[in-house]
Design a protein around this motif. Structure first.
Motif, mmCIF file in Angstrom:
data_model
loop_
_atom_site.group_PDB
_atom_site.id
_atom_site.type_symbol
_atom_site.label_atom_id
_atom_site.label_comp_id
_atom_site.label_asym_id
_atom_site.label_seq_id
_atom_site.Cartn_x
_atom_site.Cartn_y
_atom_site.Cartn_z
ATOM 1 N N VAL A 304 52.851 46.622 50.562
ATOM 2 C CA VAL A 304 53.050 47.426 49.358
ATOM 3 C C VAL A 304 54.486 47.237 48.888
ATOM 4 O O VAL A 304 55.436 47.419 49.660
ATOM 5 N N THR A 306 57.048 48.513 45.747
ATOM 6 C CA THR A 306 57.059 49.587 44.757
ATOM 7 C C THR A 306 58.470 49.893 44.269
ATOM 8 O O THR A 306 59.453 49.609 44.958
ATOM 9 N N GLY A 311 54.900 56.724 45.299
ATOM 10 C CA GLY A 311 53.744 55.853 45.103
ATOM 11 C C GLY A 311 53.457 55.011 46.323
ATOM 12 O O GLY A 311 52.296 54.769 46.680
ATOM 13 N N THR A 315 50.030 55.258 48.648
ATOM 14 C CA THR A 315 49.265 54.027 48.865
ATOM 15 C C THR A 315 49.101 53.747 50.352
ATOM 16 O O THR A 315 48.019 53.361 50.813
ATOM 17 N N ILE A 377 50.021 44.837 47.171
ATOM 18 C CA ILE A 377 49.874 45.775 46.059
ATOM 19 C C ILE A 377 51.252 45.999 45.458
ATOM 20 O O ILE A 377 52.184 46.424 46.148
ATOM 21 N N ILE A 379 53.420 48.062 42.814
ATOM 22 C CA ILE A 379 53.364 49.320 42.067
ATOM 23 C C ILE A 379 54.527 49.388 41.090
ATOM 24 O O ILE A 379 55.683 49.111 41.457
ATOM 25 N N VAL A 410 49.478 47.792 40.197
ATOM 26 C CA VAL A 410 49.194 49.171 39.820
ATOM 27 C C VAL A 410 50.297 49.619 38.872
ATOM 28 O O VAL A 410 51.470 49.732 39.279
ATOM 29 N N TYR A 434 45.676 53.436 39.268
ATOM 30 C CA TYR A 434 46.027 54.234 40.439
ATOM 31 C C TYR A 434 45.973 53.386 41.705
ATOM 32 O O TYR A 434 45.154 52.467 41.822
ATOM 33 N N PRO A 435 46.825 53.711 42.701
ATOM 34 C CA PRO A 435 46.876 52.917 43.931
ATOM 35 C C PRO A 435 45.565 52.869 44.702
ATOM 36 O O PRO A 435 45.224 51.839 45.285
ATOM 37 N N ASN A 436 44.820 53.987 44.722
ATOM 38 C CA ASN A 436 43.587 54.008 45.508
ATOM 39 C C ASN A 436 42.579 52.971 45.013
ATOM 40 O O ASN A 436 41.776 52.439 45.790
#
Length: 686
Positions: A304, A306, A311, A315, A377, A379, A410, A434-436
């Motif tokens: 992740v 970000t 956030g 996540t 991911i 963010i 995201v 959204y992260p989910n």
């Protein structure tokens, strides 16, 4: 490839039976859609019109001299059978029956549908429907539905099969706003002939389809569906949204296992066993429709990146909740990051670049992180100094250089980031609000690629005896125990007590401590009537227990009930654990085996894992990490866990061989020491 389905999706000529001059009628919308999209020959059948939408109308399809590939039928239900017979005389290859008024309306419709099935059984004509929305092929283009002709439908690589025409129409209408395209769109309706499995088989081989999406409410032929689904997932992702997931199992179910199974559990197990991805809502369905075929995910380790610490934390939580892992960042990567990020940044996963992260900081960080080749991911949270569109362009450039890397963006927020989000989506990059959503995509695709080719080594190793069970009524106690002895499951020693004078001789075989039980086919749960007395230490206690239980039998008028004496499997052993081992036969998919926390409170605790009879090595590994699996291993070690797995395989093979068995309860199975012994036994028949 199924040539009948090929003919439906790629016809050279179409006849619309029931085309209407009334623009508010279904037959009018169908004809309009065909006219707007189809380049082949179009014929109209309506005995009450000379011409419809500029096309000559025939009184019957038999009056048309040209060959007809597909008939689209939209007439009153009571006239459909005659129309099909006319199609057969005309040697039409296939038909799509739009008409409603069959089993969905009750008894009259059920009779009509039965007549339709009887005709099709001996006919060469193949049918989709009835009670369906129709079929759309995007390449070559043909729309044989009554969706709004103004609906924008984009060409893509996702095939969509739906049992609900209304939901299909809504999803197709909304898909364009979500940048989702389709290869095929098929409404199956009541599926009297061509069903979901047939369509899955066809789409599996369709080169224009890269993923298959289904909306299902129920399946009629579970065995056929499973065969098709398993073969399809070997070639491409299959995503399923199942309607009716709530458990509505009757409270009157007698067995623990049956009441714990629920109505959706068998579907869930079947989909999982086949390697299909399941989603629970339309938003997730859209995300998988758009992104499932874009990359492969073969690791459960996620990174992740970000500019918002919160956030990143949220996540990370969702990654862990989904059974994924936060990837470890090695020393070299940490060192490289330290050279490009501010001192206040978090250099470990989740990597926090701080709120003032510029597009260049995103670029430098991602250039380092993408070298790890793990799902990432990214963010973005809008700050006063941040530049969302420029950051999106950086992400696009990096993804262009590493096209096989799962890089999911995201962009948190609304209007401030909408252009950035749109920029990436229009270029085919997986991008979410959204992260989910991003985590769910990774979780679903990791499940798919890790379960694509399951192995069954442990299942094959278990040499279970094929034991026949001819019982025509529920069988409990000693009568059931001897069956499980033959199956190969360890059970407690026991004897039937017919009269008090037999107690002494029985204890010579059983010993103390012992357990005395009422055995009656009328009583599934003995504890509810005080029908079990445990930890009997000597003859005086046994004599007292015998009299108490005999009185209960008399008072409750349990005709045919008897008393049974068993060894106490616990017998002073420290920290014994009780589990439930059982089986339940689902009417669609057949047997499934339960392993859960047992004892008298099994239903209330509801901590149970279900497996199919042919349990894969991957599922066994997952079971070992579940709460129940960990409990078994902590109580008896890996040896006992493997023994329980062997019992489950034996029960599965037993139920497969004996289709008259509805449910099995072995509850409790007591783990005490280095073995597991079943101490209570029930077989429930259909």
């Amino acid at each position: 490839m199924n040539m009948s389905i090929e003919k439906i999706l790629n016809p050279e000529s179409i006849a619309v039976i029931g085309a209407s001059r009334n623009p508010n009628k279904v037959g009018s919308a169908i004809l309009k859609n065909i006219r707007l999209t189809f380049r082949g020959k179009i014929f109209v059948v309506n005995p009450f019109a000379e011409e419809i939408q500029g096309i000559k109308s025939y009184k019957s399809i038999t009056n048309i001299k040209d060959r007809i590939d597909v008939a689209v039928i939209s007439i009153p239900a009571e006239k459909v059978l005659k129309a099909l017979k006319d199609c057969e005389r005309k040697k039409v290859s296939a038909a799509i029956i739009i008409s409603a008024g069959f089993k969905e309306i009750g008894k009259a419709g059920e009779k009509r549908e039965s007549e339709l099935k009887a005709f099709l059984k001996n006919s060469k004509i193949k049918v989709i429907g009835p009670n369906c929305l129709g079929v759309i092929n995007l390449d070559p283009l043909v729309n044989m539905t009554f969706v709004d002709p103004n609906t924008k439908i984009f060409k893509g690589t996702t095939a969509f099969i739906s049992q609900s025409g209304a939901l299909l129409s809504a999803i197709v209408d909304d898909a364009s706003a979500n940048d989702i395209g389709f290869s095929k769109i098929i409404s199956v309706g009541n599926a009297v002939d061509i069903d979901e499995a047939d369509l899955i088989d066809y789409l599996r081989e369709d080169e224009k389809t890269k993923s298959i999406v289904l909306y299902l409410e129920g399946i009629t032929n579970g065995e056929k569906f499973m065969r098709s689904l398993k073969e399809a997932t070997k070639k491409k992702p299959v995503i399923i949204l199942k309607g009716g997931r709530s458990n509505k199992t009757s409270s009157a179910v007698m067995s623990h296992t049956g009441s714990l199974a629920g109505d959706y559990k068998a579907y869930e197990l079947a989909f999982e066993d086949a390697g299909a991805i399941t989603v629970s809502n339309v938003d997730d369905l859209f995300n998988f429709m758009r992104d499932a075929s874009k990359f492969e995910i073969k690791t459960d380790e996620v990174i992740v990146v970000t500019n918002a610490g919160g956030g990143g934390v949220i996540t990370s939580d969702h990654i862990n909740e989904q059974g994924l892992k936060m990837a470890q960042i090695g020393d070299k990567t940490v060192s490289d990051l330290s050279k490009i990020l501010p001192p206040e940044s978090n250099l470990h996963n989740p990597i926090d670049m701080l709120g003032d992260a510029s597009p260049d900081r995103y670029k430098d960080t991602l250039n380092v992180i993408t070298e790890l080749n793990k799902p990432t991911i990214v963010i973005f949270s809008p700050q006063e100094m941040s530049m969302p569109l420029e950051t999106a362009k950086v992400i696009y450039d990096i993804q262009s250089k590493k096209q096989n890397l799962p890089l999911l963006s995201v962009f948190l927020g609304g209007t401030n980031v909408e252009k950035a989000r749109r920029f990436l989506i229009e270029r085919g990059l997986p991008t979410y609000e959204y992260p989910n959503e991003a985590v769910d995509i990774i979780s679903g695709l990791y499940f798919y690629y890790s379960h694509r080719y399951p192995s069954y080594d442990r299942y094959k190793k278990e040499k279970a005896k094929v034991t026949a069970f001819q019982g025509k009524k529920n069988t409990f106690g000693m009568n059931a125990k001897v069956v499980f002895d033959r199956v190969g499951i360890k059970t407690t020693a026991g004897v039937v007590i017919n009269k008090e004078s037999e107690l002494n001789k029985a204890t010579e075989k059983i010993g103390y401590p012992c357990v005395l039980k009422i055995s009656s086919n009328d009583v599934a749960h003995k504890n509810k009537i005080g029908g079990v007395i445990t930890n009997i230490k000597d003859y005086s206690e046994l004599e007292k227990a015998f009299k108490n239980l005999s009185q209960i039998i008399k008072d409750a008028r349990l005709n045919g009930a008897k008393l049974e004496l068993y060894e106490d499997a616990i017998n002073g052993k420290r920290n014994p654990v009780e589990i439930l081992l059982g089986g339940h036969r689902d009417p669609v998919f057949g047997p499934m085996i339960a392993i859960g926390i047992g004892g008298v409170h099994a239903n209330e605790i509801d901590e149970v894992e279900f497996v199919l009879p042919q349990i894969s090595d991957q599922k066994i590994n997952e079971l070992s990490g579940s709460k129940v699996g960990k409990l078994i291993i902590s109580a008896g070690g890996n040896q006992v866990f493997d023994e329980i797995v062997g019992y489950a395989i034996k029960l599965g093979k037993f139920m497969v061989a004996n289709k008259n068995i509805k449910d099995i309860d072995l509850n409790p199975v007591i783990i005490a020491g280095n073995t597991a012994i079943a101490a209570d036994f029930k077989i429930f028949v259909e």
